[in-house]
Design a protein around this motif. Structure first.
Motif, PDB file in Angstrom:
ATOM      1  N   PHE B  72       2.561  -9.668   7.704  1.00  0.00           N
ATOM      2  CA  PHE B  72       3.575  -8.620   7.736  1.00  0.00           C
ATOM      3  C   PHE B  72       4.235  -8.454   6.368  1.00  0.00           C
ATOM      4  O   PHE B  72       4.531  -7.339   5.941  1.00  0.00           O
ATOM      5  N   GLY B  73       4.422  -9.564   5.683  1.00  0.00           N
ATOM      6  CA  GLY B  73       4.993  -9.501   4.341  1.00  0.00           C
ATOM      7  C   GLY B  73       4.085  -8.720   3.406  1.00  0.00           C
ATOM      8  O   GLY B  73       4.532  -7.865   2.628  1.00  0.00           O
ATOM      9  N   MET B  74       2.799  -9.013   3.523  1.00  0.00           N
ATOM     10  CA  MET B  74       1.804  -8.330   2.709  1.00  0.00           C
ATOM     11  C   MET B  74       1.855  -6.825   2.968  1.00  0.00           C
ATOM     12  O   MET B  74       1.827  -6.012   2.039  1.00  0.00           O
ATOM     13  N   VAL B  75       1.941  -6.464   4.244  1.00  0.00           N
ATOM     14  CA  VAL B  75       1.992  -5.055   4.616  1.00  0.00           C
ATOM     15  C   VAL B  75       3.267  -4.406   4.068  1.00  0.00           C
ATOM     16  O   VAL B  75       3.243  -3.276   3.575  1.00  0.00           O
ATOM     17  N   ALA B  76       4.355  -5.157   4.124  1.00  0.00           N
ATOM     18  CA  ALA B  76       5.636  -4.609   3.653  1.00  0.00           C
ATOM     19  C   ALA B  76       5.581  -4.276   2.164  1.00  0.00           C
ATOM     20  O   ALA B  76       6.306  -3.413   1.682  1.00  0.00           O
ATOM     21  N   ILE B  77       4.716  -4.989   1.438  1.00  0.00           N
ATOM     22  CA  ILE B  77       4.564  -4.678   0.011  1.00  0.00           C
ATOM     23  C   ILE B  77       3.499  -3.613  -0.205  1.00  0.00           C
ATOM     24  O   ILE B  77       3.699  -2.636  -0.919  1.00  0.00           O
ATOM     25  N   ALA B  78       2.353  -3.807   0.452  1.00  0.00           N
ATOM     26  CA  ALA B  78       1.193  -2.959   0.164  1.00  0.00           C
ATOM     27  C   ALA B  78       1.378  -1.532   0.662  1.00  0.00           C
ATOM     28  O   ALA B  78       0.972  -0.587  -0.012  1.00  0.00           O
ATOM     29  N   VAL B  79       1.991  -1.358   1.843  1.00  0.00           N
ATOM     30  CA  VAL B  79       2.048  -0.016   2.424  1.00  0.00           C
ATOM     31  C   VAL B  79       2.974   0.932   1.645  1.00  0.00           C
ATOM     32  O   VAL B  79       2.537   2.011   1.243  1.00  0.00           O
ATOM     33  N   PRO B  80       4.214   0.536   1.374  1.00  0.00           N
ATOM     34  CA  PRO B  80       5.049   1.472   0.596  1.00  0.00           C
ATOM     35  C   PRO B  80       4.470   1.744  -0.786  1.00  0.00           C
ATOM     36  O   PRO B  80       4.430   2.896  -1.232  1.00  0.00           O
ATOM     37  N   LEU B  81       3.966   0.683  -1.419  1.00  0.00           N
ATOM     38  CA  LEU B  81       3.444   0.854  -2.773  1.00  0.00           C
ATOM     39  C   LEU B  81       2.171   1.696  -2.760  1.00  0.00           C
ATOM     40  O   LEU B  81       1.999   2.610  -3.573  1.00  0.00           O
ATOM     41  N   GLY B  82       1.297   1.397  -1.823  1.00  0.00           N
ATOM     42  CA  GLY B  82       0.052   2.164  -1.695  1.00  0.00           C
ATOM     43  C   GLY B  82       0.345   3.615  -1.374  1.00  0.00           C
ATOM     44  O   GLY B  82      -0.290   4.531  -1.914  1.00  0.00           O
ATOM     45  N   GLY B  83       1.329   3.827  -0.485  1.00  0.00           N
ATOM     46  CA  GLY B  83       1.704   5.186  -0.120  1.00  0.00           C
ATOM     47  C   GLY B  83       2.255   5.932  -1.327  1.00  0.00           C
ATOM     48  O   GLY B  83       1.900   7.092  -1.589  1.00  0.00           O
ATOM     49  N   LEU B  84       3.098   5.243  -2.086  1.00  0.00           N
ATOM     50  CA  LEU B  84       3.695   5.851  -3.271  1.00  0.00           C
ATOM     51  C   LEU B  84       2.617   6.228  -4.284  1.00  0.00           C
ATOM     52  O   LEU B  84       2.599   7.350  -4.814  1.00  0.00           O
TER      53      LEU B  84
END
Lengths: 365, 561
Positions: B72-84
Motif C-alpha cells: 500500500f505504501g508503494m501504491v501511495a507513492i507510485a500512483v500519484p506520481l505516475g498519474g502526475l
C-alpha cells in the motif's frame, strides 16, 4: 607417469595402444589398480559427467578444464546452490529421471542426508587412502576441500593488530567496543542460510561460549545476512566493520581483489567445513562419475582447486594452501568438521527449532 | 460482430491450452499445500498440517503485515506520481515529450535486484552520494535498509507501471472538456483536478490494484534491502522456508503461495468490475476527438520538467550510476577514493568462465527468439479473446492474472516439477524450452495486455466489412487484423524481449548446465559473494536492455499503448 611402467610393460602398452588406436593403458594414474583402464574406457564411452554443485564455476573452472583435457569427457556443470542441488537430486530420483552423476556441495548436513536417505552410492576411490580419516565417510562421501571459517573486516576501520586473537577474546572485543561496533557487525542468518546454520550450530556443538558470542553480537546490534555476497559487500563499503563466521576460503580470495578488506582467524579455534562429493545412485554416467571423483581427490585435481582458492585436504599438495599450510596460516587452531553423522545433529526438527529460538533470543529479535 | 461462429473452436482450444499451461503448475502448488511432505515423497500424507503451521507462525503474520504496508505504501507513492507524470506528458505541451516518454519507462525494465544493488552503492549507508551529503550536512539523512526506504524505492520504481495505464487512458480522453474548463478561466491544476482526474479515476484505481499485486510478489528489493535488518515480506518468508528446516519444506512454501493466490482473486474480480465501468467512461468520449494539449507556460514548464527531472534522477540515475560505478571498481565506500580503485578486472571473468558467457548468450537467445515466439503466443491468445465478452473471456482474465499472483521463484519451481514428472516433457527440461515456457507464463499478463491494447485499436468496422463480404473470422484476422497490428507486434516483441531480459527469479530452479541466464546467475553468485561479477553482469544486462529499448523504438514500438 610412464616411468612407473617397466620398459616391457611400456612396450606392451604401446603395442596395445597402437592396436586399439587409443592409449588407455598409459593413462591409468600411478598407484591405481590395473583394471582402472576399463573404468577410463567406459567413462570415455559415456562421454560426459553431470555435476550438481554449490561451487561457482569460476572457482572450479581450472579443475573442469584439466579433467576434460585429460580424458576428453565433458563436464555438465550445474551450479544450483546448496538447496537447489539437494532439491533437484531428490526430485529427480522420485521422478526416475536421475541426471546428476556427482553431487558436490558445501552443505555438509544436506550431503549427509542424501547419503542416509539412500541417494548416494559407495565407491572405493583409489585416492581415498591419501585423505585424512575424517574426510571419508564410508567410501560414500568425500571431503574435497578444507575451508576455514573466520572474520572479515574493513581495513579502513580496523587493523589486524586490534583484532582479538582467540575465540574468547572476540566476545570481550565485541563487548568492549560496543559504541564503535553498534550496528556494524554482520553475520550469517541461520534461518535463511544453510551454510550459516552449519557454521553457527557447529560452533554451538564445540564451544560452550558460543552463546556468549551470540549474545555479544546481539548487544552490538548485529545484522544478519542470507548470503556471503551481502556480507562481503557491506564490509567492503565500510557499512559494516566486521563480519563474523564468514567463509574464510572465499575471504582469502576477496582480500586479493578488494584492497580495503582484511581476513582474520582466531588462533585457538578455527573451524573448517568441507565441500563434499558423492556419486549418485543410478548415476547415468557411473564411470565418468568415478573418474571425476578420483580426479578431484588426486594431487593434480586438489592442486587445481587449491590454486583457485579452495584449500586442499591433502598435505602433499603444494599449490595454494593445503590442510597443513592452512593450519599455519590461521594460527594453528584449525578444527575441520568431521564428515560423519555428527553433522546431522540439527537435522532433528526439535533441536533445530530450539537452536533457532535460542539464537533469536540471544540476538534480541 | 457475430458472437458465435467458427472462431469458437479456435477460442476454446487456445484458452484450453493456456489453461493447461497455467493451471498445471498452479494446481501442483495447491495440491502440494495439502500434503505433509514433498508431493513426490512416499511419506507425503494428505492433511492440513502445513496450513496449521503457517497460520500459527508469528513470523508469517508479521511478514503478511509488512507486505501489506509495503504494497500500500508503494501504491501511495507510485500512483500519484505516475498519474502526475502521465498527465504532464500526455495532456500538456511539456518540452521533450518523446524523450521523456522513453526515459519514464526505464526503471520498469531493470530487474529489482539490479536496482537494489545500484541503490546500495549510490545511496546506501556508505554510498558515494550518501558520503557526499554526509560531508556537507554531517549525517546521512536517510536509511534505505528500513521499511520506509524500501517502500520509497519500490514506489519510485513502479511509477512506470502506473504511467503505462494512466497515460493510455488519458490519451483516449477527448480534450474538449478540458479546453472548455480552461476557457472559463480555470487554472491548469484546477482542470486536472476537477476534469481530468475524475475521468481517469478508473484507470488510476486499476493501476493501484495492479501495483498492489506487484507489491505482494516483489522479491529483489526486500531480499537485498530488507534482509539485513530482518524485515521480511511474504516472498522472502517463502525463501526462508527453503532453509529453515534444513531440507526444503515445499508444503509450507505452497501454503504461502496459496495465500497469495487467495489475496489476488478478489483483486482480479475488482479489476474486472472497474474495467466494465471504464468502458462506460470511454463511451462518453466518443471517437476521433481532436487531442490538443494544455499550455503550461514558462514557469509551468520549469516546474513540470523539474519534477520529472528529479524523479528521473532518483529512480534512474542513482541506481544505474551505482551499478556502473560498482562494475568498474574493486572497493568502494568509507574512506575509499573511487578513482584509485578503477579496474576492468570484473569483466575478465565473463571470458574465463564459460557458464557466464553462456549465460549472456542464452539470455539474448531467450529474449530475442523467445520474445518473438512469446508474442506469437500472446497474439494467438489475444485473438481468442478479441471481441469476445462471453464466459470464456472471464475464464481467460482469471487465468492470465493468476501467475501474476505467484512469485517467479515459485512458478519456476513448479515448472521444474512439471518438466520433471510429465513424461513427454522430460526431454525438454535441460533445454531452454523449459525456461521459455515458464517465462511465457510469467510474462503472460503483461504481454497479453500489450497485444490486447493493439488489437482493440483495429476499428470494428473494418472487421465487420470483411465479414459482410463473406470472409471467415480466421480470414478476417489473417487479412485484416494482423496486417493492421503488425507495427504493434514489433513493438510488443521488443518490450517482451526486455521483460525476459530482466527476469531473474523464474530461472533459479530451472537453469542448469548450458541453460544459464544472467538474472538467475546473479542470484546464485550472491551465495558465494562474487559481487564483482554480479556488478559486471548487472551492467551487461542494463546495456542489453538499452539495446532492446533502442530496437523497440526503431521498430516504432508504441510503448504507451
Amino acid at each position: 607417469m610412464n616411468s612407473f611402467i617397466s620398459p616391457k610393460g611400456f612396450a606392451t602398452a604401446a603395442v596395445l595402444s597402437l592396436m586399439t588406436s587409443a592409449a588407455f593403458a598409459q593413462e591409468v594414474p600411478a598407484g591405481y589398480p590395473a583394471d582402472y583402464a576399463a573404468v577410463i574406457e567406459a567413462a570415455k564411452a559415456e562421454g560426459t559427467v553431470s555435476v550438481y554443485t554449490s561451487t561457482d564455476a569460476a572457482q572450479s573452472q581450472k579443475l573442469q578444464d584439466a579433467f576434460t583435457a585429460k580424458y576428453g569427457i565433458k563436464i555438465a556443470y550445474n551450479d544450483l546452490g546448496t538447496n537447489g542441488a539437494y532439491n533437484q537430486v531428490i526430485s529427480e530420483a522420485a521422478a526416475g529421471q536421475v541426471t546428476a552423476d556427482v553431487v558436490w556441495s558445501s552443505a555438509m548436513d544436506l550431503q549427509m542426508t542424501l547419503v542416509q536417505d539412500g541417494y548416494a552410492e559407495e565407491y572405493k576411490s583409489p585416492e581415498a587412502s591419501k585423505l585424512p580419516i575424517w574426510a571419508n565417510y564410508k567410501d560414500t562421501l568425500f571431503a574435497t576441500t578444507v575451508e576455514p571459517i573466520g572474520v572479515i573486516y574493513n581495513t579502513k576501520a580496523l587493523t589486524e593488530d586490534k583484532l582479538p586473537k582467540t575465540y574468547a577474546d572476540m566476545i570481550t572485543f565485541l563487548k568492549d567496543n560496543k559504541t564503535t561496533l553498534q550496528g556494524k557487525v554482520a553475520t550469517f542468518d541461520p534461518e535463511k542460510s544453510g551454510s550459516g546454520f552449519l557454521h553457527h550450530s557447529n560452533d554451538a556443538r564445540n564451544r560452550k561460549d558460543f552463546w556468549d558470542l551470540a549474545k555479544a553480537m546481539g548487544d552490538d546490534g548485529a545484522k544478519i545476512y542470507s548470503s556471503s555476497g551481502g556480507m562481503k559487500e557491506t564490509v567492503v563499503s565500510g557499512e559494516n566493520v566486521i563480519a563474523i563466521n564468514i567463509i574464510g576460503s572465499y575471504a582469502l580470495d576477496w582480500v586479493k581483489e578488494s584492497p580495503n578488506l582484511g581476513v582474520h582467524f582466531a588462533t585457538d579455534y578455527t573451524p573448517a567445513f568441507s565441500r563434499l562429493a558423492l556419486k549418485t545412485k543410478d548415476a547415468p554416467h557411473p564411470n565418468a562419475a568415478k573418474l571425476l571423483i578420483d580426479f578431484m581427490l588426486s594431487s593434480e585435481g586438489q592442486a587445481l582447486l587449491a590454486g583457485s582458492g579452495l584449500p586442499s585436504v591433502r598435505e602433499d599438495v603444494t599449490a595454494g594452501l593445503n590442510i597443513k599450510t592452512l593450519n599455519e596460516r590461521v594460527g594453528g587452531g584449525l578444527k575441520p568438521i568431521a564428515v560423519d553423522e555428527g553433522v546431522l545433529e540439527y537435522m532433528d526438527q526439535m533441536k533445530r527449532v530450539q537452536f533457532l529460538n535460542d539464537w533469536k533470543a540471544a540476538l534480541g529479535r | 460482430m457475430p458472437r458465435h461462429g467458427n472462431a469458437n473452436l479456435y477460442r476454446n482450444i487456445v484458452i484450453g491450452l493456456l489453461a493447461i499451461a497455467v493451471l498445471a503448475p498452479v494446481g501442483l502448488i495447491i495440491y502440494q499445500s495439502f500434503l505433509s511432505a514433498p508431493f513426490f515423497s512416499k511419506r507425503a500424507q494428505f492433511g492440513f498440517d502445513a496450513y496449521r503451521y503457517v497460520f500459527t507462525d508469528k513470523a508469517f503474520y508479521k511478514a503478511l503485515g509488512t507486505t501489506a504496508i509495503f504494497s500500500f505504501g508503494m501504491v501511495a507513492i507510485a500512483v500519484p506520481l505516475g498519474g502526475l507524470l502521465a498527465f504532464l506528458i500526455t495532456r500538456t505541451d511539456i518540452k521533450g515529450k518523446r524523450l521523456l516518454e522513453i526515459l519514464v519507462l526505464v526503471p520498469m525494465f531493470i530487474s529489482s535486484i539490479v536496482l537494489a544493488f545500484g541503490y546500495t552503492v549510490s545511496v546506501g549507508p556508505t554510498g558515494f552520494v550518501s558520503l557526499f551529503i554526509r560531508d556537507i550536512v554531517g549525517i546521512v539523512p536517510w536509511n534505505i535498509y528500513s521499511l520506509p526506504g524500501m517502500i520509497l524505492i519500490a514506489g519510485l520504481s513502479h511509477v512506470p507501471h502506473v504511467y503505462l495505464y494512466v497515460s493510455s487512458a488519458m490519451r483516449n480522453l477527448p480534450s474538449d472538456l478540458e479546453e472548455a474548463a480552461r476557457t472559463t478561466g480555470a487554472s491548469i491544476w484546477q482542470v486536472s483536478r476537477d476534469v481530468t482526474l475524475p475521468m481517469v479515476l478508473p484507470a488510476l484505481i486499476f493501476a493501484a490494484s495492479l501495483n498492489i499485486l506487484l507489491g505482494f510478489e516483489t522479491f529483489g528489493i526486500p531480499l537485498v534491502l530488507g534482509d539485513p535488518n530482518g524485515i521480511m515480506v511474504l516472498t522472502t518468508y517463502i525463501y526462508k522456508l527453503t532453509t529453515l528446516f534444513g531440507t526444503p519444506t515445499y508444503q509450507l512454501m505452497a501454503v504461502v503461495a496459496v495465500v497469495l493466490i487467495l489475496i489476488t482473486l478478489p483483486l482480479v474480480a475488482a479489476q474486472r468490475r472497474l474495467l466494465r465501468n471504464a468502458k462506460k467512461y470511454a463511451a462518453m468520449g466518443g471517437k476521433g476527438a481532436r487531442v490538443s494539449t494544455l499550455k503550461l507556460g514558462t514557469s509551468g514548464q520549469v516546474i513540470a520538467l523539474s519534477i520529472i527531472g528529479f524523479w528521473l534522477f532518483v529512480s534512474v540515475v542513482l541506481p544505474i550510476g551505482g551499478i556502473t560505478v560498482r562494475a568498474f571498481v574493486d572497493a568502494w565506500g568509507e574512506g575509499v577514493n573511487l578513482w584509485d580503485q578503477l579496474t576492468f578486472a570484473n569483466f575478465d571473468r565473463m571470458l574465463d568462465v564459460p557458464s557466464l558467457s553462456r549465460g549472456i548468450v542464452n539470455t539474448v537467445i531467450l529474449s530475442v527468439f523467445g520474445g518473438a515466439a512469446a508474442v506469437a503466443i500472446y497474439l494467438a491468445v489475444g485473438l481468442a479473446g478479441h471481441r469476445n465478452w462471453g464466459l470464456s473471456n472471464t475464464v481467460l482474465d482469471y487465468i492470465v492474472l493468476l501467475p501474476r499472483a505467484l512469485p517467479g521463484l515459485v512458478i519456476g519451481l513448479a515448472f521444474f516439477w512439471v518438466f520433471l514428472f510429465v513424461p513427454l516433457l522430460t526431454p525438454l527440461r535441460p533445454t531452454l524450452v523449459s525456461l521459455f515456457v515458464a517465462y511465457v507464463v510469467v510474462g503472460l499478463s503483461y504481454g497479453l495486455r500489450l497485444l490486447q491494447g493493439t488489437l482493440i485499436q483495429v476499428a470494428p468496422e473494418l472487421e465487420e466489412s470483411a465479414r459482410t463480404t463473406g470472409a471467415t473470422i480466421g480470414r478476417t484476422w489473417k487479412d485484416v487484423v494482423i496486417p493492421i497490428v503488425r507495427p504493434g507486434l514489433a513493438g510488443a516483441w521488443a518490450l517482451i524481449m526486455i521483460i525476459f531480459l530482466r527476469e531473474y527469479a523464474t530461472g533459479v530452479y530451472l537453469m542448469g548446465a548450458g541453460t544459464e541466464v544472467i538474472g538467475s546467475l546473479m542470484v546464485s553468485l550472491l551465495q558465494t559473494g562474487a559481487m564483482n561479477t554480479i556488478a559486471a553482469l548487472s551492467l551487461i544486462s542494463i546495456v542489453l536492455t538499452g539495446a532492446g529499448l533502442a530496437l523497440a523504438l526503431r521498430l516504432g514500438a508504441k510503448i504507451h499503448d
